[in-house]
Design a protein around this motif. Structure first.
Motif, PDB file in Angstrom:
ATOM      1  N   LEU A   1     -40.159 -30.495  11.321  1.00  0.00           N
ATOM      2  CA  LEU A   1     -41.274 -30.124  10.165  1.00  0.00           C
ATOM      3  C   LEU A   1     -42.642 -30.142  10.963  1.00  0.00           C
ATOM      4  CD1 LEU A   1     -40.072 -32.601   7.129  1.00  0.00           C
ATOM      5  CD2 LEU A   1     -39.499 -30.142   7.362  1.00  0.00           C
TER       6      LEU A   1
ATOM      7  N   VAL B   1     -46.565 -30.709  10.642  1.00  0.00           N
ATOM      8  CA  VAL B   1     -47.354 -31.447   9.693  1.00  0.00           C
ATOM      9  C   VAL B   1     -48.816 -31.245  10.219  1.00  0.00           C
ATOM     10  CG1 VAL B   1     -47.881 -33.587   8.687  1.00  0.00           C
ATOM     11  CG2 VAL B   1     -45.714 -32.854   8.752  1.00  0.00           C
TER      12      VAL B   1
ATOM     13  N   GLU C   1     -50.344 -32.498   5.698  1.00  0.00           N
ATOM     14  CA  GLU C   1     -49.950 -31.451   5.148  1.00  0.00           C
ATOM     15  C   GLU C   1     -48.673 -30.907   5.906  1.00  0.00           C
ATOM     16  OE1 GLU C   1     -53.138 -29.375   1.954  1.00  0.00           O
ATOM     17  OE2 GLU C   1     -52.229 -27.980   3.954  1.00  0.00           O
ATOM     18  N   VAL C   2     -47.424 -30.616   5.060  1.00  0.00           N
ATOM     19  CA  VAL C   2     -46.345 -29.779   5.725  1.00  0.00           C
ATOM     20  C   VAL C   2     -46.619 -28.420   5.770  1.00  0.00           C
ATOM     21  CG1 VAL C   2     -43.937 -29.431   5.544  1.00  0.00           C
ATOM     22  CG2 VAL C   2     -44.804 -31.634   4.780  1.00  0.00           C
ATOM     23  N   LEU C   3     -46.507 -27.804   6.811  1.00  0.00           N
ATOM     24  CA  LEU C   3     -46.740 -26.410   6.888  1.00  0.00           C
ATOM     25  C   LEU C   3     -45.399 -25.426   6.947  1.00  0.00           C
ATOM     26  CD1 LEU C   3     -49.327 -26.501   9.868  1.00  0.00           C
ATOM     27  CD2 LEU C   3     -49.789 -26.467   7.393  1.00  0.00           C
ATOM     28  N   THR C   4     -45.581 -24.317   5.917  1.00  0.00           N
ATOM     29  CA  THR C   4     -44.608 -23.325   6.111  1.00  0.00           C
ATOM     30  C   THR C   4     -44.735 -22.415   7.386  1.00  0.00           C
ATOM     31  OG1 THR C   4     -45.848 -21.897   4.695  1.00  0.00           O
ATOM     32  CG2 THR C   4     -43.879 -23.211   3.807  1.00  0.00           C
ATOM     33  N   SER C   5     -43.638 -21.818   7.822  1.00  0.00           N
ATOM     34  CA  SER C   5     -43.616 -21.260   8.810  1.00  0.00           C
ATOM     35  C   SER C   5     -44.638 -19.918   9.202  1.00  0.00           C
ATOM     36  CB  SER C   5     -42.181 -20.579   9.385  1.00  0.00           C
ATOM     37  OG  SER C   5     -41.894 -19.458   8.357  1.00  0.00           O
TER      38      SER C   5
ATOM     39  N   GLU D   1     -47.663 -20.179   8.098  1.00  0.00           N
ATOM     40  CA  GLU D   1     -49.141 -20.604   8.123  1.00  0.00           C
ATOM     41  C   GLU D   1     -49.993 -20.515   9.184  1.00  0.00           C
ATOM     42  OE1 GLU D   1     -51.757 -22.462   5.737  1.00  0.00           O
ATOM     43  OE2 GLU D   1     -49.724 -22.295   5.281  1.00  0.00           O
TER      44      GLU D   1
END
Ligand code: SF4
Ligand SMILES: [Zn+2]
Ligand SMILES: [Zn+2]
Lengths: 67, 309
Positions: free
Chosen positions: A38, A40, A44-48, A50
């Motif tokens: 994951l 971060v 904040e967790v980032l989607t791929s 981003e």
């Protein structure tokens, strides 16, 4: 651009230079399978897809528990 | 990327679209609760033993088991946590610390049993014998010990169900391992519900995270703020499972839905496997310890003897 990477497993920080734009690009550069981390940034967790900016600090959290 | 249900920023992309934090949390919980319902995993009078290690899977399943019981107002049901300390230095004590903290904060009674008390040695102490003299893998011994102690202790404590934190990735790996090794008696331990219900020596084992990919479990634990320090078992890379895991993750990255596909195919044939095995399995009790086994001496006792010589 340069990205600062913190690896949860080793707790070590390193700076990598890469030519891409996104989280996916940086994982590809580092040869890390997307399924296994994951990403971060600032809690904040980032989607791929981003976008990353120069000097961003991202943390890689290991998905796989080691046992 | 934004959530498909609202305009919030997404935290994960799933096959049916991206989800924000709140929508992901409810999606995840829904899937776990639906799995519990579909396979009738928990009942209103169950004394539930949650097998825990302190990792993300076990904390998540412990939390959601408690939540499920509260949600359904199961007043006669109760939950306790059980962990096995195999004696792996620099690893197990760390995960057990996280577990102890979690159980205190969430008011869950916790029991920790040490392998050494039953098998005379810690895994570390017997490592050399396992690998050099007996040419076995530490994970193999570790797994036999753990299963044995969980089953035995849960039964002694009166549990009617054992909940484990196995996720979709674990299951897909186990299915492939069994296929690759032609271990055709694979139905025994696999599946969302395992254990022979009619047998007094077995407590039924259930896996509420059965359909949850590992990555989603990690995300859930993170978003819920469960403290899970990364700790790696020094032996984890020695196992066969590790290679299968890498292979499946490489496939999954290229072909989304691979792991789901493996588990769904397996679920489709599982009833046939169970039916075929019904006749084969005669359950005895181990002449040394009295636990259930299909042989004269159970795996754990056989291994204990082998490691002593
Ligand atoms: S990696 Fe192997 S030895 Fe380590 S805890 Fe897991 S099963 Fe046991
Ligand atoms: Zn949303
Ligand atoms: Zn025995």
């Amino acid at each position: 651009m340069n990205i600062i990477i913190v690896d949860e497993r080793t707790n070590k920080t390193k700076t990598v230079a890469f030519n891409g734009k996104t989280v996916k690009d940086v994982l590809q550069t580092l040869k890390i399978n997307q399924e296994t981390v994951l990403v971060v940034r600032n809690n904040e967790v980032l989607t791929s897809n981003e976008n990353l900016n120069d000097k961003d600090k991202i943390e890689l959290l290991s998905v796989i528990s080691g046992g | 990327m934004n959530c498909i249900h609202c305009s919030e920023k997404a935290v994960i992309e799933l096959q049916h679209g991206a989800l924000c934090k709140n929508h992901f949390l409810s999606h995840f919980e829904d899937r776990v609760f639906t799995t519990i319902n579909r396979y009738k995993m928990l009942g209103p009078d169950d004394l539930i033993c949650v097998a825990t290690s302190g990792g993300k899977d076990s904390l998540t399943v412990l939390y959601l088991t408690q939540k499920y019981i509260k949600k359904h107002k199961y007043k006669n049901a109760a939950v306790f946590a059980l962990a096995v300390d195999e004696g792996i230095e620099n690893y197990r004590e760390k995960t057990l610390q996280d577990l102890t903290k979690f159980c205190t904060e969430h008011n869950v009674p916790l029991t920790i049993v040490k392998s050494k008390d039953t098998f005379n040695k810690t895994l570390d102490e017997t490592y050399q014998t396992i690998t050099e003299k007996k040419n076995k893998k530490p994970c193999h011994v570790c797994g036999v010990w753990r299963r044995y102690l969980l089953n035995k202790t849960a039964k002694e404590m009166g549990a009617t169900k054992i909940v484990t934190g196995h996720n979709l990735d674990d299951e897909a790996q186990a299915i492939m391992m069994n296929i690759f090794k032609a271990n055709t008696s694979l139905a025994g331990r696999l599946g969302p519900v395992s254990g022979i219900k009619e047998n007094e020596h077995f407590t039924s084992r259930v896996k509420p995270l059965y359909l949850c990919p590992e990555k989603e479990v990690r995300l859930y634990a993170l978003l819920k703020g469960f403290q899970v320090h990364f700790a790696e078992c020094p032996y984890s890379k020695e196992g066969y499972r590790h290679h299968i895991q890498e292979m499946l993750n490489n496939f999954e990255e290229q072909y989304k839905g691979t792991k789901q596909g493996i588990v769904r195919s397996f679920l489709a044939i599982l009833p046939l496997l169970k039916e075929a095995q019904k006749e084969e399995k005669i359950i005895n009790t181990c002449t040394l310890c009295g636990e259930a086994t299909s042989k004269e001496i159970c795996n754990a006792c056989a291994m204990k003897e082998e490691l002593m010589t």
